[in-house]
Design an enzyme around this catalytic site. Sequence first.
Site, PDB file in Angstrom:
ATOM      1  N   ASP A 280      42.535  35.466  54.197  1.00  0.00           N
ATOM      2  CA  ASP A 280      42.753  35.836  52.803  1.00  0.00           C
ATOM      3  C   ASP A 280      41.534  35.643  51.912  1.00  0.00           C
ATOM      4  OD1 ASP A 280      42.644  33.097  52.483  1.00  0.00           O
ATOM      5  OD2 ASP A 280      44.800  32.858  52.313  1.00  0.00           O
TER       6      ASP A 280
ATOM      7  N   CYS B  14      37.216  32.853  55.229  1.00  0.00           N
ATOM      8  CA  CYS B  14      37.881  33.006  56.528  1.00  0.00           C
ATOM      9  C   CYS B  14      37.020  33.856  57.455  1.00  0.00           C
ATOM     10  CB  CYS B  14      39.238  33.676  56.347  1.00  0.00           C
ATOM     11  SG  CYS B  14      40.397  32.784  55.305  1.00  0.00           S
TER      12      CYS B  14
ATOM     13  N   CYS C 241      34.624  19.180  44.869  1.00  0.00           N
ATOM     14  CA  CYS C 241      35.674  19.921  45.562  1.00  0.00           C
ATOM     15  C   CYS C 241      35.906  21.258  44.874  1.00  0.00           C
ATOM     16  CB  CYS C 241      36.968  19.113  45.583  1.00  0.00           C
ATOM     17  SG  CYS C 241      38.287  19.918  46.509  1.00  0.00           S
TER      18      CYS C 241
ATOM     19  N   ASP D 217      37.109  61.204  38.451  1.00  0.00           N
ATOM     20  CA  ASP D 217      37.752  62.345  39.077  1.00  0.00           C
ATOM     21  C   ASP D 217      38.212  63.273  37.946  1.00  0.00           C
ATOM     22  OD1 ASP D 217      39.172  63.941  41.039  1.00  0.00           O
ATOM     23  OD2 ASP D 217      40.993  63.016  40.265  1.00  0.00           O
TER      24      ASP D 217
ATOM     25  N   THR E 289      41.092  66.019  38.177  1.00  0.00           N
ATOM     26  CA  THR E 289      42.516  66.316  38.112  1.00  0.00           C
ATOM     27  C   THR E 289      43.343  65.051  37.956  1.00  0.00           C
ATOM     28  OG1 THR E 289      42.139  68.222  39.538  1.00  0.00           O
ATOM     29  CG2 THR E 289      44.415  67.475  39.282  1.00  0.00           C
TER      30      THR E 289
END
Length: 688
Positions: A2, A6, A394, A438, A440
């Site tokens: 996550d 990791c 920490c 974009d 449309t």
Amino acid sequence: MDCAGCAAKVEAALGRLPGVSAVSVNLMAERLTLRLAPGGTEAAAIPRSLAGLGYTARPLAPAGQPAGAPPPQEHDGCRGHGHPAQDHAHGHAGHGHAHAGAGAFGHSHADHEDPADAARPWYATAKARLVWLLGALVLGAHALSLAVAESWAYPLFLAATALAVIPFGRRAFALARAGSPFSIETLMVTAAIGAALIGAAEEAAMVVLLFAVGELLENVAAGRARAGIKALAGLMPRTALRLRADGTAEPVPSAALAVGDLVLIRPGERVPCDGLVEEGRSALDESPVTGESVPVPRGPGEAVLAGSINADGALRVRVSRAAADNTIARIIRMVEEATASRAPTQRFIERFSAWWTPGAMAVSLLVILLPPFLLGWSWWESVYRGLAVLLIACPCALVISVPAAMASGLSAGARRGLLIKGGAALEVIGGARTVAFDKTGTLTEGRPRVTDILPAAGLPEAELLALAAGAEQGSSHPLARAVVAEAAARGIALPVASGQGAIPGRAVRATIGGRAISVGSPRHAAEAEALPGPLAEAVARFEAEGKTAVVVLADGTPAGVLALRDEPRADAAAGVAALSRLGVRAVMLTGDNARTAAAIAGPLGLTAKAGLLPDDKLREIAALRAAGPVVMVGDGINDAPALAAASAGVAMGAARMWRWRRPTPPSSRTGPRAWPSSSACRAPPWRT
């Protein structure tokens, strides 16, 4: 998995194995790729090494299986469960591939896994249950300390600390054995144990609680991001009608289609493959793939794209690409590859984090050892202050302070209908120098409207519109709906029509008041030699303005021309002008044709690049990023790769605010479309 940490831990652990190189972990796709040299580590050792870190793995789907299609025993990684580790990574041509499954604790550690979490909401997972338990212990201890002597409440703080330190300690030990002794877990566990030993169990319990909360939030955010990628596969129909040699059709899984198969695509169905039309004519809505705002006619010999929608005619299509290589599969792969690329800031943080933990522990050790000799502190005071350094160092402090610092910006956006996915997106958007739009559904309303009505001599505008709308009524074609809507807006009653039919890709026809009416393309009128010079000039003028011209014929003679176009949103010009005042350059990237793009971009003050397929948009974004951070704004599947590859992606649901009147049943609500059902958020009842 996550978080980027990791992925970094997996890469570091496997990179130390003999003969292993080019280790790459795609966090969002949960995919591990590495290279195995002959005579080094066996392929079967890869899953065992991952199991030592607490991750499970399984092989990727075979090469013939389409991207996004669930392989055997597919699991929902974003829900956070994994299957038992198996010794079945496979190697070929010097490569090994494995799929790291997400665990119930987000970091996917075996001591926290719970396969049942796959069917649970985030607040009922094992990771969430640990947070609730720790929170209850800490709050209970605090409440008890207010009512009785502190010594009675202290055991509860110790219990909370011990409960969390055990699983986190096992994780730190596993990482140390894999070659990462100075992990964040090591720093947190050392600080918590030290605090408990010197009588500061309250601080220790709070540290582990904040650490667990941070992991839970990371897991939720990563899960939602993965769900967005997996939702792309939903654009492909699950089944297709494959034609046998005798002409009969059999339903088969879309993933089973092979090159050369003949497929029947009926009106209203999604195209299940890339291929060439062998028989039939129809108009295809390709806006989900190319962004083309108006359905395009397709006939024999012309290509069709997977994911587009067949509007009105049956087609027989010969498959030209395997399911694993069709348009939707390629888009999914491009999104995964785009999310795998690390931004410069992310790479810097990963390098910094490798030095942070050992540096913090070294400073703490110096604070413990030196002051008794240099400053005359007692050893107890020195140890206490050294452990305080670990508590301050920490990362839980950052877990809480950074979201708090971003909270005001995120809440301000939410009050204005902007759903911003975290502080990182805010930071990137603030530094952007280019915004790519974009066309449309983003700069435009996403649906065509009648812009011009040009009747033939002697025919009123209202009568021309009534004839066209009468012939078009009942059709689901976007142009037909636009004509009928214009008639309704003008209060024109639709005449009774009979004998309605369609010439696929060319025209619709009906009988109204005894007259044969057809509404179709200028090409159809020209083939019928029913397009005189003045009307032909008007058609050419409309098309030069980026409009779609529709010719109405009555008994074979021209009755007039209607022009339609997907018009810019009312506030588009103001939005582009606001960006310009901020010194931000705005460009438009669209799959529409060059004339339509220029007609929309010109009045808005934009630079337009037209005729772009999804991979073309990806290249344009890469070129823009070379000059600085880029924000991409879009609303369709064709924009997904560009949204993922940009420095920040903005997905549009709608762009209007509605004043509150009273709740309106969804079946009768009109106006801009609501957020799609796959969205994690819902608009309030006054907003669409």
